[in-house]
Design an enzyme around this catalytic site. Structure first.
Site, PDB file in Angstrom:
ATOM      1  N   TRP A 155       0.804  -1.219   0.000  1.00 52.83           N
ATOM      2  CA  TRP A 155       0.000   0.000   0.000  1.00 52.83           C
ATOM      3  C   TRP A 155       0.841   1.274   0.000  1.00 52.83           C
ATOM      4  O   TRP A 155       0.310   2.365  -0.105  1.00 52.83           O
ATOM      5  CB  TRP A 155      -0.913   0.008   1.248  1.00 52.83           C
ATOM      6  N   LYS A 197      -2.450  -8.362  -7.729  1.00 53.29           N
ATOM      7  CA  LYS A 197      -3.210  -8.237  -6.473  1.00 53.29           C
ATOM      8  C   LYS A 197      -2.635  -7.072  -5.685  1.00 53.29           C
ATOM      9  O   LYS A 197      -1.623  -7.197  -4.992  1.00 53.29           O
ATOM     10  CB  LYS A 197      -3.152  -9.502  -5.613  1.00 53.29           C
ATOM     11  N   GLY A 256       6.866  -6.455  -0.151  1.00 55.50           N
ATOM     12  CA  GLY A 256       6.205  -6.391   1.153  1.00 55.50           C
ATOM     13  C   GLY A 256       7.156  -6.805   2.255  1.00 55.50           C
ATOM     14  O   GLY A 256       8.374  -6.616   2.128  1.00 55.50           O
ATOM     15  N   SER A 257       6.608  -7.403   3.294  1.00 58.98           N
ATOM     16  CA  SER A 257       7.435  -7.677   4.471  1.00 58.98           C
ATOM     17  C   SER A 257       8.262  -8.966   4.299  1.00 58.98           C
ATOM     18  O   SER A 257       7.903  -9.851   3.517  1.00 58.98           O
ATOM     19  CB  SER A 257       6.552  -7.776   5.714  1.00 58.98           C
ATOM     20  N   GLU A 302      10.945  -8.107  -3.268  1.00 56.29           N
ATOM     21  CA  GLU A 302      11.511  -6.842  -2.804  1.00 56.29           C
ATOM     22  C   GLU A 302      10.951  -6.642  -1.412  1.00 56.29           C
ATOM     23  O   GLU A 302       9.773  -6.361  -1.241  1.00 56.29           O
ATOM     24  CB  GLU A 302      11.109  -5.735  -3.782  1.00 56.29           C
ATOM     25  N   CYS A 354      10.470   1.389   1.791  1.00 52.60           N
ATOM     26  CA  CYS A 354      11.403   0.300   2.135  1.00 52.60           C
ATOM     27  C   CYS A 354      12.852   0.788   2.122  1.00 52.60           C
ATOM     28  O   CYS A 354      13.682   0.271   2.869  1.00 52.60           O
ATOM     29  CB  CYS A 354      11.211  -0.879   1.194  1.00 52.60           C
TER      30      CYS A 354
HETATM   31  P1  NAD Z   1       1.835  -7.077   6.224  1.00 58.31           P
HETATM   32  O1  NAD Z   1       2.991  -8.008   6.194  1.00 58.31           O
HETATM   33  O2  NAD Z   1       0.559  -7.560   6.842  1.00 58.31           O
HETATM   34  O3  NAD Z   1       1.464  -6.641   4.723  1.00 58.31           O
HETATM   35  C1  NAD Z   1       2.401  -6.123   3.817  1.00 58.31           C
HETATM   36  C2  NAD Z   1       1.838  -6.385   2.424  1.00 58.31           C
HETATM   37  O4  NAD Z   1       1.853  -7.778   2.170  1.00 58.31           O
HETATM   38  C3  NAD Z   1       0.372  -5.962   2.285  1.00 58.31           C
HETATM   39  O5  NAD Z   1       0.193  -5.394   1.010  1.00 58.31           O
HETATM   40  C4  NAD Z   1      -0.408  -7.260   2.423  1.00 58.31           C
HETATM   41  O6  NAD Z   1      -1.619  -7.237   1.691  1.00 58.31           O
HETATM   42  C5  NAD Z   1       0.551  -8.259   1.836  1.00 58.31           C
HETATM   43  N1  NAD Z   1       0.421  -9.606   2.369  1.00 58.31           N
HETATM   44  C6  NAD Z   1       0.346  -9.972   3.674  1.00 58.31           C
HETATM   45  N2  NAD Z   1       0.269 -11.319   3.780  1.00 58.31           N
HETATM   46  C7  NAD Z   1       0.302 -11.806   2.504  1.00 58.31           C
HETATM   47  C8  NAD Z   1       0.273 -13.118   1.941  1.00 58.31           C
HETATM   48  N3  NAD Z   1       0.230 -14.237   2.707  1.00 58.31           N
HETATM   49  N4  NAD Z   1       0.318 -13.240   0.599  1.00 58.31           N
HETATM   50  C9  NAD Z   1       0.397 -12.142  -0.194  1.00 58.31           C
HETATM   51  N5  NAD Z   1       0.434 -10.883   0.279  1.00 58.31           N
HETATM   52  C10 NAD Z   1       0.394 -10.728   1.609  1.00 58.31           C
HETATM   53  O7  NAD Z   1       2.280  -5.766   6.915  1.00 58.31           O
HETATM   54  P2  NAD Z   1       1.593  -4.331   7.118  1.00 58.31           P
HETATM   55  O8  NAD Z   1       1.195  -4.167   8.555  1.00 58.31           O
HETATM   56  O9  NAD Z   1       0.576  -3.989   6.085  1.00 58.31           O
HETATM   57  O10 NAD Z   1       2.895  -3.504   6.862  1.00 58.31           O
HETATM   58  C11 NAD Z   1       3.905  -3.553   7.832  1.00 58.31           C
HETATM   59  C12 NAD Z   1       5.188  -4.124   7.328  1.00 58.31           C
HETATM   60  O11 NAD Z   1       5.178  -4.525   5.978  1.00 58.31           O
HETATM   61  C13 NAD Z   1       6.242  -3.045   7.420  1.00 58.31           C
HETATM   62  O12 NAD Z   1       6.845  -3.078   8.668  1.00 58.31           O
HETATM   63  C14 NAD Z   1       7.191  -3.358   6.303  1.00 58.31           C
HETATM   64  O13 NAD Z   1       8.256  -4.141   6.779  1.00 58.31           O
HETATM   65  C15 NAD Z   1       6.406  -4.217   5.356  1.00 58.31           C
HETATM   66  N6  NAD Z   1       6.151  -3.532   4.086  1.00 58.31           N
HETATM   67  C16 NAD Z   1       7.177  -3.446   3.205  1.00 58.31           C
HETATM   68  C17 NAD Z   1       6.976  -2.800   2.007  1.00 58.31           C
HETATM   69  C18 NAD Z   1       8.077  -2.675   1.000  1.00 58.31           C
HETATM   70  O14 NAD Z   1       7.990  -1.836   0.130  1.00 58.31           O
HETATM   71  N7  NAD Z   1       9.116  -3.494   1.044  1.00 58.31           N
HETATM   72  C19 NAD Z   1       5.733  -2.246   1.724  1.00 58.31           C
HETATM   73  C20 NAD Z   1       4.704  -2.350   2.664  1.00 58.31           C
HETATM   74  C21 NAD Z   1       4.928  -3.001   3.849  1.00 58.31           C
END
Ligand code: NAD
Length: 480
Positions: free
Chosen positions: A153, A177, A230-231, A252, A286
């Protein structure tokens, strides 16, 4: 005025305003109002999307690269024409200031254009044979196949643009997605492709329960390539799912970027650049600079200038023109910031400014600076992904480099010095996929963006971004 688009799924060239897994609200993080209702895809829609992406791939891979470029650049022209309206959609759902949103829309168009151009240059080669029996050995680059693309997001158009732009340029079809928090920007990106005449099935968009959607798509035979931003825990999990089907994977993931400020740097200038970089997108980046490691001779001047800059930032709705920093994406991020600050103070750190949530509707947290933070504090190893900077002093360069490299992350690192020779040697020692020397702008359409260690696998953007969607194929010819 709510000019947010009605959220919808997009499968096989058609918009669907209901999904078999129900729906969820899309919330404006600046005032917690509901912007719209997002339909959620269940297994039925996901299977339709995979079938559509398979058909779309069979059609799109046969389209010559130049014709693909023509369709894709029609879409980017539409993005540029619609930039003002799309920036508003992004700010409503994500919170960042309108000017940042507008820049993101235009950058997304640039990223997609660069990749579409590179698609015309996916050259192969002829390898000289070892024996007369072989007439020719042709190495070509062929699209991997239908791709499943998962984006978060924080950059709701830029991150989909990197993945979708590369997939389409390579001749792959895709199922995107986006994050359920920010579907509107991705929907508008897809709409531009739809309006530009992209054939049905080539690009599809689904939202749903992230774990269920990713397990279903990655487990489908039709999907050959997966890309996730993502994370780190989720990235590791998706990597395991990909390994079961030997699917190509790009990840990433997070970072915890160190910033080494050497004793010859201009403390005031570095502090000014650092405040802008740290609080951009409320720190939800990130590659955000987090651990400022400053030579002791500059420490006081740097902290004073940094904290003064942070205090001056106007916090508020991204729709207001004076806003310098918007809200965080959800309420749980505010709780995470409070917990990190509380823990650092309990470990003996000092608060130079900020540290509190704002007592108003919306997810606002003050730009925060912690100084003299001991290694035992959680923030020294956990990515804050929010508006918190750590500033510590050092007197030994080797120890400072070791500290910069001490974490399992390796996305970006930054270095400030006037000494060019030192810049080269220290940059070479930093364990990061991207090193910015005397600036923070390491994300450009033309250059690869990716991390080492646990920060990721592979790169996006640049030539490498396209290569992630191409397989190498050898065709070897002998006479009959
Ligand atoms: P989160 O891990 O719940 O979600 C991060 C993203 O991953 C969201 O878009 C979510 O929809 C997606 N996601 C979660 N579980 C998934 C799965 N099993 N399969 C596919 N997609 C999945 O975390 P959050 O609370 O939304 O964000 C917090 C943490 O996420 C941050 O501390 C950061 O480390 C990480 N993050 C990293 C980036 C990046 O650009 N690298 C971007 C957003 C969040």
């Amino acid at each position: 005025m709510n000019d947010y688009p009605a959220p919808a799924l997009y499968i096989d060239g058609r918009w669907l305003d209901t999904g078999s897994a129900g729906s969820r609200p899309v919330v404006n993080p600046a005032d917690e109002s509901v912007l719209g209702t997002l339909p959620l895809a269940g297994d039925a829609e996901l299977d339709l999307a995979v079938a559509a992406a398979r058909r779309g791939f069979e059609a799109w891979k046969k389209v010559p690269a130049h014709a693909r470029w023509e369709t894709v650049t029609r879409a980017t022209r539409l993005l540029r024409e619609r930039a003002d309206a799309l920036a508003r959609v992004m700010t409503l759902e994500q919170g960042k200031p309108l000017a940042e949103s507008r820049r993101e829309v235009l950058l997304s168009a640039d990223i997609i254009d660069f990749l579409a151009e590179e698609g015309k240059r996916a050259y192969g080669r002829l390898v000289p044979p070892r024996s007369d029996a072989i007439l020719a050995q042709a190495v070509t680059r062929v699209p991997v196949g239908p791709a499943a693309l998962f984006t978060p997001w924080n950059f709701p158009m830029n991150l989909p643009a990197r993945k979708v732009g590369a997939a389409l340029a390579a001749g792959c079809s895709a199922i995107l997605k986006p994050a359920e928090e920010t579907p509107g920007s991705a929907i508008e990106l897809v709409r531009a492709f739809h309006d530009a005449g992209l054939p049905p099935g080539v690009l599809n968009l689904v939202c749903g329960d992230p774990a269920q959607v990713s397990a279903h798509l990655i487990g489908s035979d039709g999907i050959r390539k997966v890309s996730f931003t993502g994370s780190i825990p989720v990235g590791k999990h998706l990597g395991e799912l990909c390994a079961r089907g030997v699917k190509r994977f790009t990840a990433e993931l997070g970072g915890h970027a160190p910033v080494l400020v050497l004793g010859d740097a201009d403390a005031a200038r570095v502090a000014r650049l650092s405040v802008a970089a740290k609080y951009r997108n409320a720190g939800q980046v990130c590659a955000s600079p987090t651990r400022f490691l400053v030579h002791e001779s500059l420490f006081k001047a740097f902290v004073d200038a940094f904290a003064a800059g942070a205090r001056q930032l106007r916090i508020g709705s991204g729709l207001e023109s004076e806003t310098g920093m918007g809200p965080l994406i959800h309420a749980r991020r505010i709780g995470a910031m409070e917990a990190l600050v509380e823990d650092a103070l309990a470990c003996g750190a000092t608060l130079a400014c900020g540290g509190r949530r704002l007592n108003v509707p919306g997810h606002f947290f003050e730009p925060t600076v912690l100084i003299d933070v001991p290694d035992s504090a959680r923030i020294m190893r956990e990515e804050p992904f929010g508006p918190i900077a750590v500033i510590n002093a050092w007197d030994d360069l080797d120890a400072a480099v070791a500290q910069a490299n001490a974490l399992p992350y390796g996305l970006s690192a930054y270095l400030f010095t006037r000494d060019l020779a030192l810049a080269h040697t220290v940059a070479a020692r930093l364990e990061a996929g991207m090193v910015g020397v005397n600036h923070f702008g390491v994300s450009q359409p033309e250059t690869p963006f990716g991390g080492v260690k646990e920060s990721g696998y592979g790169s996006e953007s640049g030539q490498e971004g396209l290569a992630a969607y191409l397989d190498t194929k050898l065709t070897s010819f002998a006479s009959q």
